[in-house]
Design a protein around this motif. Structure first.
Motif, PDB file in Angstrom:
ATOM      1  N   MET A   1       0.838  -1.197   0.000  1.00 21.40           N
ATOM      2  CA  MET A   1       0.000   0.000   0.000  1.00 21.40           C
ATOM      3  C   MET A   1       0.874   1.248   0.000  1.00 21.40           C
ATOM      4  N   ARG A   2       0.493   2.212  -0.839  1.00 18.36           N
ATOM      5  CA  ARG A   2       1.159   3.520  -0.848  1.00 18.36           C
ATOM      6  C   ARG A   2       0.335   4.456   0.026  1.00 18.36           C
ATOM      7  N   LEU A   3       0.916   4.828   1.163  1.00 17.52           N
ATOM      8  CA  LEU A   3       0.184   5.574   2.176  1.00 17.52           C
ATOM      9  C   LEU A   3       0.788   6.960   2.335  1.00 17.52           C
ATOM     10  N   LEU A   4      -0.012   7.974   2.027  1.00 19.14           N
ATOM     11  CA  LEU A   4       0.413   9.354   2.221  1.00 19.14           C
ATOM     12  C   LEU A   4      -0.126   9.838   3.558  1.00 19.14           C
ATOM     13  N   VAL A   5       0.774  10.300   4.423  1.00 20.23           N
ATOM     14  CA  VAL A   5       0.396  10.783   5.755  1.00 20.23           C
ATOM     15  C   VAL A   5       0.563  12.300   5.797  1.00 20.23           C
ATOM     16  N   VAL A   6      -0.485  12.978   6.219  1.00 24.35           N
ATOM     17  CA  VAL A   6      -0.458  14.437   6.339  1.00 24.35           C
ATOM     18  C   VAL A   6      -0.645  14.789   7.806  1.00 24.35           C
ATOM     19  N   THR A   7       0.340  15.450   8.402  1.00 22.93           N
ATOM     20  CA  THR A   7       0.221  15.856   9.798  1.00 22.93           C
ATOM     21  C   THR A   7       1.258  16.904  10.158  1.00 22.93           C
ATOM     22  N   SER A   8       0.820  17.910  10.893  1.00 24.38           N
ATOM     23  CA  SER A   8       1.758  18.895  11.434  1.00 24.38           C
ATOM     24  C   SER A   8       2.357  18.420  12.747  1.00 24.38           C
ATOM     25  N   GLN A   9       1.795  17.355  13.311  1.00 22.86           N
ATOM     26  CA  GLN A   9       2.303  16.800  14.574  1.00 22.86           C
ATOM     27  C   GLN A   9       3.422  15.820  14.268  1.00 22.86           C
ATOM     28  N   PHE A 100       2.999  11.649  -5.537  1.00 22.17           N
ATOM     29  CA  PHE A 100       3.205  10.378  -4.820  1.00 22.17           C
ATOM     30  C   PHE A 100       2.205   9.312  -5.258  1.00 22.17           C
ATOM     31  N   ALA A 101       1.039   9.714  -5.715  1.00 21.00           N
ATOM     32  CA  ALA A 101      -0.014   8.800  -6.174  1.00 21.00           C
ATOM     33  C   ALA A 101      -0.368   7.763  -5.113  1.00 21.00           C
ATOM     34  N   PRO A 102      -0.939   8.201  -3.993  1.00 20.77           N
ATOM     35  CA  PRO A 102      -1.214   7.273  -2.892  1.00 20.77           C
ATOM     36  C   PRO A 102      -2.430   6.393  -3.146  1.00 20.77           C
ATOM     37  N   ASP A 103      -2.443   5.247  -2.447  1.00 20.54           N
ATOM     38  CA  ASP A 103      -3.645   4.420  -2.408  1.00 20.54           C
ATOM     39  C   ASP A 103      -4.633   4.981  -1.378  1.00 20.54           C
ATOM     40  N   VAL A 104      -4.094   5.519  -0.272  1.00 11.99           N
ATOM     41  CA  VAL A 104      -4.903   6.061   0.828  1.00 11.99           C
ATOM     42  C   VAL A 104      -4.188   7.291   1.372  1.00 11.99           C
ATOM     43  N   ILE A 105      -4.958   8.280   1.796  1.00 10.96           N
ATOM     44  CA  ILE A 105      -4.399   9.426   2.519  1.00 10.96           C
ATOM     45  C   ILE A 105      -4.854   9.340   3.966  1.00 10.96           C
ATOM     46  N   LEU A 106      -3.881   9.373   4.873  1.00 12.67           N
ATOM     47  CA  LEU A 106      -4.115   9.336   6.308  1.00 12.67           C
ATOM     48  C   LEU A 106      -3.645  10.656   6.900  1.00 12.67           C
ATOM     49  N   ALA A 107      -4.506  11.346   7.651  1.00 18.12           N
ATOM     50  CA  ALA A 107      -4.146  12.646   8.216  1.00 18.12           C
ATOM     51  C   ALA A 107      -4.408  12.666   9.711  1.00 18.12           C
ATOM     52  N   TYR A 108      -3.414  13.101  10.449  1.00 19.25           N
ATOM     53  CA  TYR A 108      -3.550  13.307  11.893  1.00 19.25           C
ATOM     54  C   TYR A 108      -3.630  14.802  12.179  1.00 19.25           C
ATOM     55  N   TRP A 109      -4.548  15.162  13.041  1.00 23.07           N
ATOM     56  CA  TRP A 109      -4.904  16.524  13.465  1.00 23.07           C
ATOM     57  C   TRP A 109      -5.997  17.054  12.535  1.00 23.07           C
ATOM     58  N   LEU A 110      -7.199  17.198  13.107  1.00 19.78           N
ATOM     59  CA  LEU A 110      -8.386  17.350  12.292  1.00 19.78           C
ATOM     60  C   LEU A 110      -8.472  18.664  11.527  1.00 19.78           C
ATOM     61  N   TYR A 111      -8.032  19.764  12.151  1.00 18.74           N
ATOM     62  CA  TYR A 111      -8.042  21.035  11.430  1.00 18.74           C
ATOM     63  C   TYR A 111      -6.794  21.816  11.800  1.00 18.74           C
ATOM     64  N   PRO A 112      -6.073  22.329  10.789  1.00 16.72           N
ATOM     65  CA  PRO A 112      -6.406  22.331   9.359  1.00 16.72           C
ATOM     66  C   PRO A 112      -5.860  21.144   8.573  1.00 16.72           C
ATOM     67  N   ASP A 113      -5.019  20.306   9.196  1.00 14.28           N
ATOM     68  CA  ASP A 113      -4.302  19.265   8.449  1.00 14.28           C
ATOM     69  C   ASP A 113      -5.239  18.292   7.741  1.00 14.28           C
ATOM     70  N   ALA A 114      -6.145  17.662   8.512  1.00 17.43           N
ATOM     71  CA  ALA A 114      -7.031  16.670   7.913  1.00 17.43           C
ATOM     72  C   ALA A 114      -8.047  17.313   6.978  1.00 17.43           C
ATOM     73  N   PRO A 127      -9.317   6.929  -0.898  1.00 17.97           N
ATOM     74  CA  PRO A 127      -9.893   6.920   0.449  1.00 17.97           C
ATOM     75  C   PRO A 127      -9.150   7.858   1.388  1.00 17.97           C
ATOM     76  N   PHE A 128      -9.905   8.366   2.362  1.00 23.13           N
ATOM     77  CA  PHE A 128      -9.349   9.317   3.322  1.00 23.13           C
ATOM     78  C   PHE A 128      -9.609   8.811   4.743  1.00 23.13           C
ATOM     79  N   VAL A 129      -8.533   8.727   5.526  1.00 21.39           N
ATOM     80  CA  VAL A 129      -8.607   8.286   6.924  1.00 21.39           C
ATOM     81  C   VAL A 129      -8.098   9.425   7.794  1.00 21.39           C
ATOM     82  N   ALA A 130      -8.884   9.785   8.830  1.00 22.97           N
ATOM     83  CA  ALA A 130      -8.509  10.881   9.725  1.00 22.97           C
ATOM     84  C   ALA A 130      -8.193  10.325  11.108  1.00 22.97           C
ATOM     85  N   GLY A 131      -7.206  10.945  11.761  1.00 26.47           N
ATOM     86  CA  GLY A 131      -6.840  10.555  13.115  1.00 26.47           C
ATOM     87  C   GLY A 131      -7.008  11.724  14.074  1.00 26.47           C
TER      88      GLY A 131
END
Length: 391
Positions: A1-9, A100-114, A127-131
């Motif tokens: 799986m190609r997983l793109l993670v977006v987080t300021s934390q 990056f062409a991800p299969d899924v985007i996972l983001a931690y911190w709901l606003y503004p990151d996610a 698909p989008f997964v939020a933490g």
């Protein structure tokens, strides 16, 4: 799986301990999937630095992580751009995400990151997964709360660190319970474990007969630090060998440094420390305290118990999911007198370090595996096949 993670934390130049639980999770995830991290950083003018945290601009040449990571920036002004920061974040990460062409985007911190990551996921049709971590879902200002709602409701999976946060997401934000996954934090047992108190004290310059109270975390009022200073003054009237060390940094640093300048307060600031040094401070301590007003799933308490140290905290958020009467004393938040009494009670009691250290055995590899399972569920629910060779 190609997983793109977006987080300021996430670790930042000058703040290498930032987002430590997320960083530890992602390091393990990178063993199980192809992971790239985008850590968006709000860029403020020099004359408008925010007072809510100690801002440091990212340094692309500083090696703060062994993960594949990029720190895109977006312009911001304190309070004024808050309604637009999610869109600005989306614009800042869009090109890197597409490349990056991800299969899924996972983001931690709901606003503004996610919020920004969700917009990009929609454009890329992935698909989008939020933490949610804690204070990002316990939102106080109306603007951020309104902009958080679509993230919580629209995520293909919502990851929370405690059952308490899962309940909050469903009851207050309208999250679909079927999409919520509770994934509690882990603990690195190779770092946080029982060790000799006398040796740790000698290494850290702590008196052998001191009664040492330890706090680890951001230096912010919401962690109950003003009450802790007041409680320490009360405590020292009856236990004059009591002293307190604060490990961390934050907006209250100058105020706390002024309090520490008076020897009568028995207060010491140790600054932000890497995990091995935090573990040594825990070994030196008699107890660990976290008198917060709110919490998600405080990892510092898990680590304290792994080191065989009892806890004084408050019954907020996920704290009661981590500790009980066998290992902690809980007092109401914002009550300095109750806090002083709890500190005295814990210092006066003999604790079984071995029993405390055996309470938790959950590793970061398990956290990563649960996270990856949630991402796979999101992918399967969309009916999008995973590309061959991307596992």
């Amino acid at each position: 799986m190609r997983l793109l993670v977006v987080t300021s934390q996430f670790p930042l130049a000058g703040e290498p301990t930032r987002g430590r639980p997320i960083h530890q999770t992602l390091r393990e995830l990178a063993r199980q999937a192809t992971v790239r991290v985008l850590s968006p950083v709000a860029r403020y003018p020099r004359w408008a630095q925010p007072s809510s945290y100690l801002f440091r601009a990212p340094d692309p040449h500083a090696a703060v992580t062994d993960l594949d990571a990029v720190w895109p920036t977006y312009p911001a002004l304190p309070a004024l751009t808050r309604p637009f920061n999610g869109w600005l974040c989306a614009r800042a990460i869009a090109a890197e995400a597409r490349a990056f062409a991800p299969d899924v985007i996972l983001a931690y911190w709901l606003y503004p990151d996610a919020f920004g990551a969700q917009r990009v996921a929609r454009r890329l049709d992935v698909p989008f997964v939020a933490g949610a971590r804690g204070s990002d879902i316990r939102v106080r200002d109306a603007i951020s709360r309104r902009l958080t709602v679509p993230v919580v409701r629209g995520a293909d999976r919502l990851l929370v660190v405690s059952a308490d946060l899962g309940r909050l997401a469903v009851e207050d934000y309208g999250a679909d319970p079927a999409r919520v996954r509770v994934i509690a934090n882990g603990c690195d047992a190779t770092i946080f474990h029982r060790r000799d108190r006398a040796a740790a004290r000698a290494a850290l310059g702590v008196a052998a007969d001191a009664e040492l109270v330890l706090y680890v975390g951001r230096l912010v009022a919401e962690k109950g630090l003003r009450e802790l200073v007041e409680a320490l003054r009360t405590l020292r009237r009856v236990r004059p060998r009591a002293e307190c060390v604060l490990v961390g940094e934050g907006p209250l640093q100058a105020e706390l440094a002024a309090a520490a300048a008076d020897p009568a307060n028995g207060l010491r600031l140790a600054g932000a420390q890497p995990a091995p040094q935090v573990a040594e401070w825990m070994a030196a301590a008699d107890l660990v305290t976290l008198p917060s007003y709110s919490e998600g799933h405080p990892n510092v308490l898990v680590e304290a118990l792994a080191c065989g140290r009892p806890v004084v905290s408050t019954p907020v958020g996920g704290v009661p999911e981590v500790v009980d009467a066998s290992c902690a004393v809980l007092v109401p938040p914002r009550d300095a007198q109750a806090l002083a009494g709890a500190l005295a009670a814990v210092l006066a009691r003999d604790w079984d370090e071995v029993a405390l250290s055996r309470r938790f055995s959950r590793s970061w590899a398990e956290v990563a595996a649960d996270t990856l399972t949630a991402c796979r569920e999101a992918l399967a629910a969309r009916g999008t096949p995973q590309r061959p060779g991307t596992e």
